[in-house]
Design a protein around this motif. Structure first.
Motif: not given
Length: 334
Positions: A247-251
């Motif tokens: 679903k995408g990226s997280v930091i």
């Protein structure tokens, strides 16, 4: 049981100071004794606190212990306390070998006392949110999870205690010491990998253990991961976790969501309660919020005969992964 839970703290180093501060902020708890092998009274210990050289010498009535000794000595205090029927709360990590961790868990279980561990970074609101989303499958397939724990410690830090930078007592370098909170988060989020490959070395210190290394993980799901742990990364940087998912990226930076790139989902970051100690440039712990939360929960678990938020069985996974990174433990079979 007395309405105020009475602790004896074992150990008189810097982390003992942190626990004295934390307990002083909890109305339902107090410290009644300190165990110091030298029987010296540190400047942060009130004069009315009993000082003893062993747990068995304490004359004051107490209900449980807080272990603030070096890593590889945790099992000694835990087993002694359990045999006295006292509940056990220990500073991280649980211990540095599988055998000693199992001794702690078994002693507490057989003597019907609680065992809690201070992996307080789990209490960060954003870490709890991320855990919930991972468990719910909100990100779809997780492709990779990469953690970087780049700390700085000078030689004086390692020279400040004869156990520092040793296999026998510290249990290793930054993977076991400075980065064990992040290893705990990693195993809490994802469990243990089925494959581990690591490279470690000693670059900038006169110590017996590593001061920098990188490890690569592979999971049955196909997820890959990497983990950097260092004490040569001057001047020290906040720990950072980067997730790449379907679903995408997280930091996450120091337990807070600092990058949210998930399609169709608003950033769920919650306002933090206060500063989080990263340990990037200093070992001194000045904020005690996480410790307070876990100690309050620990006392509640005793009163309600429930499991502490972070019991021994859960906490031992961080050490198990560190041991696999060091090549000291093969993956479990079955």
């Amino acid at each position: 049981m007395h309405k105020t839970f009475r602790f004896a703290i074992i150990g008189s180093g810097n982390i003992s100071r942190t626990y004295f501060q934390a307990v002083s902020k909890i109305s339902e708890a107090s410290v009644v004794a300190l165990v110091s092998r030298s029987r010296t009274q540190p400047d942060f210990v009130p004069e009315n606190i009993e000082i003893a050289s062993t747990l068995g010498e304490i004359r004051a009535i107490f209900d449980g212990v807080i272990l603030a000794t070096p890593n590889g000595l945790h099992h000694e205090g835990a087993v002694d306390a359990a045999h006295l029927g006292k509940h056990v709360f220990t500073e991280k990590p649980l211990d540095i070998t599988m055998t000693n961790m199992e001794r702690m868990i078994t002693a507490c279980r057989e003597n019907n006392v609680k065992l809690g561990v201070a992996y307080q970074h789990r209490m960060s609101p954003d870490n709890m949110t991320l855990k919930k989303l991972i468990d719910e499958g909100a990100f779809g397939r997780i492709y990779s999870a990469d953690f970087a724990v780049r700390c700085w410690r000078d030689q004086d830090y390692y020279d400040s205690g004869e156990w520092r930078g040793t296999w026998e007592i510290d249990g290793g370098g930054p993977f076991m010491q400075q980065a064990c909170h992040e290893l705990d988060l990693y195993t809490w989020f994802f469990g243990l990998p089925n494959k581990v490959s690591s490279f470690t070395d000693t670059y900038g210190h006169d110590i017996k253990v590593e001061d920098h290394g990188v490890s690569i993980f592979r999971y049955d799901s196909g997820m890959t991961g990497s983990f950097i742990a260092s004490t040569v990364a001057y001047p020290g940087f906040p720990p950072t976790l980067t997730l790449h998912t379907e679903k995408g990226s997280v930091i996450l930076t120091n337990g807070r969501i600092t990058g949210w790139y998930i399609q169709g989902m608003d950033n769920p970051s919650r306002e933090p309660q206060g500063p989080i100690h990263s340990g990037a440039a200093s070992a001194a712990v000045t904020d005690t919020i996480g410790h307070e939360v876990l100690l309050k929960d620990f006392i509640s678990a005793i009163h309600n005969n429930s499991e502490p938020l972070i019991p021994g069985e859960s906490a031992k996974l961080a050490t198990e992964l560190a041991l696999r990174i060091y090549g000291k433990l093969e993956p479990s079979v079955g």
